[in-house]
Design a protein around this motif. Structure first.
Motif, PDB file in Angstrom:
ATOM      1  N   ASN A  77       0.847  -1.187   0.000  1.00 65.23           N
ATOM      2  CA  ASN A  77       0.000   0.000   0.000  1.00 65.23           C
ATOM      3  C   ASN A  77       0.883   1.238   0.000  1.00 65.23           C
ATOM      4  OD1 ASN A  77      -1.905   1.970   0.234  1.00 65.23           O
ATOM      5  ND2 ASN A  77      -2.497   1.451   2.326  1.00 65.23           N
ATOM      6  N   LYS A  78       1.001   1.857  -1.152  1.00 60.37           N
ATOM      7  CA  LYS A  78       1.718   3.120  -1.289  1.00 60.37           C
ATOM      8  C   LYS A  78       0.773   4.174  -1.877  1.00 60.37           C
ATOM      9  CE  LYS A  78       6.237   0.986  -1.738  1.00 60.37           C
ATOM     10  NZ  LYS A  78       7.442   0.809  -2.554  1.00 60.37           N
ATOM     11  N   SER A  79      -0.507   4.048  -1.508  1.00 61.65           N
ATOM     12  CA  SER A  79      -1.541   4.914  -2.062  1.00 61.65           C
ATOM     13  C   SER A  79      -1.630   6.267  -1.358  1.00 61.65           C
ATOM     14  CB  SER A  79      -2.908   4.223  -1.968  1.00 61.65           C
ATOM     15  OG  SER A  79      -3.314   4.106  -0.617  1.00 61.65           O
ATOM     16  N   GLY A  80      -1.013   6.389  -0.191  1.00 59.48           N
ATOM     17  CA  GLY A  80      -1.152   7.611   0.590  1.00 59.48           C
ATOM     18  C   GLY A  80      -2.327   7.547   1.550  1.00 59.48           C
ATOM     19  N   LYS A  81      -3.107   6.475   1.503  1.00 60.15           N
ATOM     20  CA  LYS A  81      -4.277   6.272   2.368  1.00 60.15           C
ATOM     21  C   LYS A  81      -4.207   4.882   2.975  1.00 60.15           C
ATOM     22  CE  LYS A  81      -6.182  10.135   0.997  1.00 60.15           C
ATOM     23  NZ  LYS A  81      -6.187  11.296   1.854  1.00 60.15           N
ATOM     24  N   ASN A  82      -4.807   4.718   4.148  1.00 59.17           N
ATOM     25  CA  ASN A  82      -4.973   3.385   4.696  1.00 59.17           C
ATOM     26  C   ASN A  82      -6.083   2.705   3.905  1.00 59.17           C
ATOM     27  OD1 ASN A  82      -3.086   4.009   6.700  1.00 59.17           O
ATOM     28  ND2 ASN A  82      -4.654   4.763   8.075  1.00 59.17           N
TER      29      ASN A  82
ATOM     30  N   ASN B 130      -2.220  -0.389   6.316  1.00 58.90           N
ATOM     31  CA  ASN B 130      -1.946   1.030   6.499  1.00 58.90           C
ATOM     32  C   ASN B 130      -1.012   1.491   5.390  1.00 58.90           C
ATOM     33  OD1 ASN B 130      -3.499   1.233   8.845  1.00 58.90           O
ATOM     34  ND2 ASN B 130      -1.798   0.547  10.111  1.00 58.90           N
ATOM     35  N   ASN B 131      -1.007   2.784   5.142  1.00 60.22           N
ATOM     36  CA  ASN B 131      -0.124   3.327   4.118  1.00 60.22           C
ATOM     37  C   ASN B 131       1.320   2.929   4.434  1.00 60.22           C
ATOM     38  OD1 ASN B 131       0.427   4.899   1.773  1.00 60.22           O
ATOM     39  ND2 ASN B 131       1.217   6.488   3.123  1.00 60.22           N
TER      40      ASN B 131
ATOM     41  N   PRO C 216      -0.985   6.186  -5.440  1.00 69.27           N
ATOM     42  CA  PRO C 216      -1.878   7.349  -5.370  1.00 69.27           C
ATOM     43  C   PRO C 216      -2.818   7.436  -6.576  1.00 69.27           C
ATOM     44  CG  PRO C 216       0.337   7.987  -4.732  1.00 69.27           C
ATOM     45  CD  PRO C 216       0.416   6.570  -5.255  1.00 69.27           C
TER      46      PRO C 216
ATOM     47  N   TYR D 295     -10.668   3.049   0.556  1.00 68.25           N
ATOM     48  CA  TYR D 295      -9.613   4.009   0.895  1.00 68.25           C
ATOM     49  C   TYR D 295     -10.126   4.966   1.970  1.00 68.25           C
ATOM     50  CZ  TYR D 295      -7.412   2.519  -3.482  1.00 68.25           C
ATOM     51  OH  TYR D 295      -6.835   1.785  -4.492  1.00 68.25           O
ATOM     52  N   GLU D 296      -9.882   4.634   3.230  1.00 67.72           N
ATOM     53  CA  GLU D 296     -10.240   5.469   4.391  1.00 67.72           C
ATOM     54  C   GLU D 296     -11.675   5.978   4.346  1.00 67.72           C
ATOM     55  OE1 GLU D 296      -7.309   8.550   4.993  1.00 67.72           O
ATOM     56  OE2 GLU D 296      -5.776   7.079   5.513  1.00 67.72           O
TER      57      GLU D 296
END
Length: 145
Positions: free
Chosen positions: A32-37, A59-60, A131, A92-93
């Motif tokens: 997970n490197k999306s910037g969000k959990n 988690n991010n 992201p 995403y969160e």
């Protein structure tokens, strides 16, 4: 004489068996490197049907790796086995979500995410939520459940 014939037949049988070897190992990782959990819910619509999802939380910056061993004779795996289901919902969160149906038949051709390792088989595959995945997800207005 009968004993000798019996010993001969048993030894012939034992020597004629081929070595089956070991199955292949498959190592699948999601990052997970999306910037969000994210919360990933996995459902199964096929037999046996599963209405209650298997849930994974990343988690991010976190990653999760699973290893599978192929049976003999080799049958192979693809990335769908990682989730143990055929319908995946990525939350995403509680801001946006994405749904992926692995057994849609066209998902790999129609969805850019699934032109990634999700649709590829291999012994070592890593998929990274980025992201851009968050940006391309569908807005849920704060109620993605």
């Amino acid at each position: 004489m009968k004993k000798l014939l019996y010993i001969y037949l048993v030894s012939l049988l034992l020597l004629s068996c081929t070595d089956q070897g070991n199955g292949k190992f498959y190592k699948y990782t999601i990052e997970n490197k999306s910037g969000k959990n994210i919360k990933i819910s996995s459902y199964r619509s096929t037999y046996p049907k599963r209405d209650i999802p298997i849930v994974m939380v990343l988690n991010n910056g976190q990653s999760l790796t699973k290893t599978f061993q192929d049976n003999l004779p080799p049958s192979g795996y693809d990335f769908a086995v990682f989730f143990n289901g055929d319908l995946i919902v990525v939350n995403y969160e509680n801001l946006k979500f994405q749904k992926y149906d692995f057994y849609d038949g066209k998902i790999c051709d129609q969805n850019p995410l699934f032109n990634s390792p999700f649709c590829k088989s291999g012994t070592t595959v890593t998929f990274t939520f980025t992201p851009e995945d968050f940006q391309n997800a569908q807005d849920c207005g704060g109620n993605c459940n």
